[in-house]
Write a protein that holds these residues in place. Structure first.
Motif, PDB file in Angstrom:
ATOM      1  N   ILE A  19     -53.733 -23.134   3.682  1.00 20.75           N
ATOM      2  CA  ILE A  19     -53.193 -24.202   4.902  1.00 20.75           C
ATOM      3  C   ILE A  19     -52.603 -25.214   3.960  1.00 20.75           C
ATOM      4  CG2 ILE A  19     -54.050 -25.781   6.453  1.00 20.75           C
ATOM      5  CD1 ILE A  19     -56.351 -23.678   7.104  1.00 20.75           C
ATOM      6  N   LEU A  20     -53.187 -25.651   2.779  1.00 23.25           N
ATOM      7  CA  LEU A  20     -52.427 -26.846   2.294  1.00 23.25           C
ATOM      8  C   LEU A  20     -51.280 -26.443   1.762  1.00 23.25           C
ATOM      9  CD1 LEU A  20     -55.647 -28.436   0.369  1.00 23.25           C
ATOM     10  CD2 LEU A  20     -54.281 -29.385   2.424  1.00 23.25           C
ATOM     11  N   ALA A  21     -50.993 -25.053   1.100  1.00 25.68           N
ATOM     12  CA  ALA A  21     -49.659 -24.626   0.746  1.00 25.68           C
ATOM     13  C   ALA A  21     -48.561 -24.694   1.916  1.00 25.68           C
ATOM     14  CB  ALA A  21     -49.678 -23.352   0.194  1.00 25.68           C
ATOM     15  N   LEU A  22     -48.968 -24.213   2.951  1.00 26.79           N
ATOM     16  CA  LEU A  22     -48.007 -23.880   4.187  1.00 26.79           C
ATOM     17  C   LEU A  22     -47.654 -25.281   4.822  1.00 26.79           C
ATOM     18  CD1 LEU A  22     -49.532 -20.993   6.316  1.00 26.79           C
ATOM     19  CD2 LEU A  22     -47.574 -21.083   4.877  1.00 26.79           C
ATOM     20  N   GLY A  23     -48.655 -26.412   4.790  1.00 24.42           N
ATOM     21  CA  GLY A  23     -48.298 -27.586   5.150  1.00 24.42           C
ATOM     22  C   GLY A  23     -47.124 -28.448   4.111  1.00 24.42           C
ATOM     23  N   GLY A  24     -47.390 -28.087   2.809  1.00 26.44           N
ATOM     24  CA  GLY A  24     -46.697 -28.532   1.850  1.00 26.44           C
ATOM     25  C   GLY A  24     -45.044 -28.097   2.023  1.00 26.44           C
ATOM     26  N   ILE A  25     -45.063 -26.814   2.073  1.00 33.55           N
ATOM     27  CA  ILE A  25     -43.983 -25.976   2.476  1.00 33.55           C
ATOM     28  C   ILE A  25     -43.071 -26.486   3.701  1.00 33.55           C
ATOM     29  CG2 ILE A  25     -42.630 -23.748   2.948  1.00 33.55           C
ATOM     30  CD1 ILE A  25     -44.859 -22.477   1.169  1.00 33.55           C
ATOM     31  N   SER A  26     -43.819 -26.747   4.806  1.00 34.65           N
ATOM     32  CA  SER A  26     -43.067 -27.156   5.929  1.00 34.65           C
ATOM     33  C   SER A  26     -42.695 -28.717   5.831  1.00 34.65           C
ATOM     34  CB  SER A  26     -44.144 -27.041   7.169  1.00 34.65           C
ATOM     35  OG  SER A  26     -45.188 -27.831   7.149  1.00 34.65           O
ATOM     36  N   ALA A  27     -43.430 -29.469   5.127  1.00 30.63           N
ATOM     37  CA  ALA A  27     -43.016 -30.669   4.808  1.00 30.63           C
ATOM     38  C   ALA A  27     -41.758 -30.707   4.060  1.00 30.63           C
ATOM     39  CB  ALA A  27     -44.159 -31.669   4.243  1.00 30.63           C
ATOM     40  N   ALA A  28     -41.662 -30.169   2.848  1.00 24.75           N
ATOM     41  CA  ALA A  28     -40.399 -29.873   2.028  1.00 24.75           C
ATOM     42  C   ALA A  28     -39.259 -29.307   2.994  1.00 24.75           C
ATOM     43  CB  ALA A  28     -40.758 -28.988   0.865  1.00 24.75           C
ATOM     44  N   ALA A  29     -39.587 -28.552   4.083  1.00 27.25           N
ATOM     45  CA  ALA A  29     -38.406 -27.881   4.683  1.00 27.25           C
ATOM     46  C   ALA A  29     -37.832 -28.810   5.741  1.00 27.25           C
ATOM     47  CB  ALA A  29     -38.671 -26.517   5.337  1.00 27.25           C
ATOM     48  N   THR A  30     -38.554 -30.046   5.918  1.00 25.60           N
ATOM     49  CA  THR A  30     -38.176 -30.827   7.149  1.00 25.60           C
ATOM     50  C   THR A  30     -37.245 -32.052   6.519  1.00 25.60           C
ATOM     51  OG1 THR A  30     -40.337 -31.838   7.081  1.00 25.60           O
ATOM     52  CG2 THR A  30     -39.887 -30.226   8.620  1.00 25.60           C
ATOM     53  N   ALA A  31     -36.829 -32.148   5.388  1.00 24.89           N
ATOM     54  CA  ALA A  31     -36.410 -33.222   4.941  1.00 24.89           C
ATOM     55  C   ALA A  31     -34.833 -33.282   5.621  1.00 24.89           C
ATOM     56  CB  ALA A  31     -35.874 -32.852   3.360  1.00 24.89           C
ATOM     57  N   THR A  32     -34.315 -34.438   6.023  1.00 26.97           N
ATOM     58  CA  THR A  32     -33.081 -34.491   6.763  1.00 26.97           C
ATOM     59  C   THR A  32     -32.203 -34.457   5.965  1.00 26.97           C
ATOM     60  OG1 THR A  32     -33.275 -37.134   6.373  1.00 26.97           O
ATOM     61  CG2 THR A  32     -34.425 -36.222   8.425  1.00 26.97           C
ATOM     62  N   ALA A  33     -30.930 -34.550   6.491  1.00 26.91           N
ATOM     63  CA  ALA A  33     -29.692 -34.357   5.624  1.00 26.91           C
ATOM     64  C   ALA A  33     -29.303 -35.713   4.793  1.00 26.91           C
ATOM     65  CB  ALA A  33     -28.253 -34.085   6.508  1.00 26.91           C
ATOM     66  N   GLU A  34     -29.616 -36.883   5.491  1.00 24.77           N
ATOM     67  CA  GLU A  34     -29.510 -37.883   4.719  1.00 24.77           C
ATOM     68  C   GLU A  34     -30.481 -38.047   3.511  1.00 24.77           C
ATOM     69  OE1 GLU A  34     -30.398 -37.974   8.089  1.00 24.77           O
ATOM     70  OE2 GLU A  34     -28.384 -38.494   8.778  1.00 24.77           O
ATOM     71  N   GLU A  35     -31.715 -37.594   3.619  1.00 23.67           N
ATOM     72  CA  GLU A  35     -32.629 -37.505   2.464  1.00 23.67           C
ATOM     73  C   GLU A  35     -31.910 -36.580   1.317  1.00 23.67           C
ATOM     74  OE1 GLU A  35     -36.201 -36.305   4.125  1.00 23.67           O
ATOM     75  OE2 GLU A  35     -36.856 -38.355   4.707  1.00 23.67           O
ATOM     76  N   ALA A  36     -31.502 -35.475   1.861  1.00 18.72           N
ATOM     77  CA  ALA A  36     -30.891 -34.469   0.880  1.00 18.72           C
ATOM     78  C   ALA A  36     -29.584 -34.860   0.239  1.00 18.72           C
ATOM     79  CB  ALA A  36     -30.625 -33.178   1.337  1.00 18.72           C
ATOM     80  N   ALA A  37     -28.805 -35.878   0.941  1.00 17.82           N
ATOM     81  CA  ALA A  37     -27.698 -36.371   0.337  1.00 17.82           C
ATOM     82  C   ALA A  37     -27.926 -37.528  -0.551  1.00 17.82           C
ATOM     83  CB  ALA A  37     -26.708 -36.730   1.456  1.00 17.82           C
ATOM     84  N   ALA A  38     -28.939 -38.343  -0.319  1.00 18.45           N
ATOM     85  CA  ALA A  38     -29.329 -39.215  -1.200  1.00 18.45           C
ATOM     86  C   ALA A  38     -29.899 -38.805  -2.719  1.00 18.45           C
ATOM     87  CB  ALA A  38     -30.563 -40.181  -0.540  1.00 18.45           C
ATOM     88  N   GLU A  39     -30.712 -37.559  -2.369  1.00 15.75           N
ATOM     89  CA  GLU A  39     -31.132 -36.903  -3.551  1.00 15.75           C
ATOM     90  C   GLU A  39     -30.223 -36.332  -4.532  1.00 15.75           C
ATOM     91  OE1 GLU A  39     -34.221 -35.793  -6.278  1.00 15.75           O
ATOM     92  OE2 GLU A  39     -34.363 -37.134  -4.651  1.00 15.75           O
TER      93      GLU A  39
END
Length: 64
Positions: A19-39
């Motif tokens: 359950i914790l692993a799935l939560g981490g995957i879903s949190a990582a997959a929900t990054a916004t385009a602005e966050e990805a561009a900044a990274e």
């Protein structure tokens, strides 16, 4: 009895970790385009400061 208790506990631990692993995957997959561009921008700037090629620049294979 002890074996059954061990199996139950290990099953609960495995379920909790899943359950914790799935939560981490879903949190990582929900990054916004602005966050990805900044990274990407910060990675490019860090590479330039280190004197390395930009990791997001297209590769040129040979010349024509």
């Amino acid at each position: 009895m002890r074996r059954a208790l061990t199996l139950v506990v290990s099953g609960l631990v495995a379920a909790l970790l899943g359950i914790l692993a799935l939560g981490g995957i879903s949190a990582a997959a929900t990054a916004t385009a602005e966050e990805a561009a900044a990274e990407a921008r910060s990675a490019s700037e860090a590479a330039k400061k280190a004197g390395k090629p930009d990791p997001y620049a297209p590769e040129v294979y040979g010349n024509r």
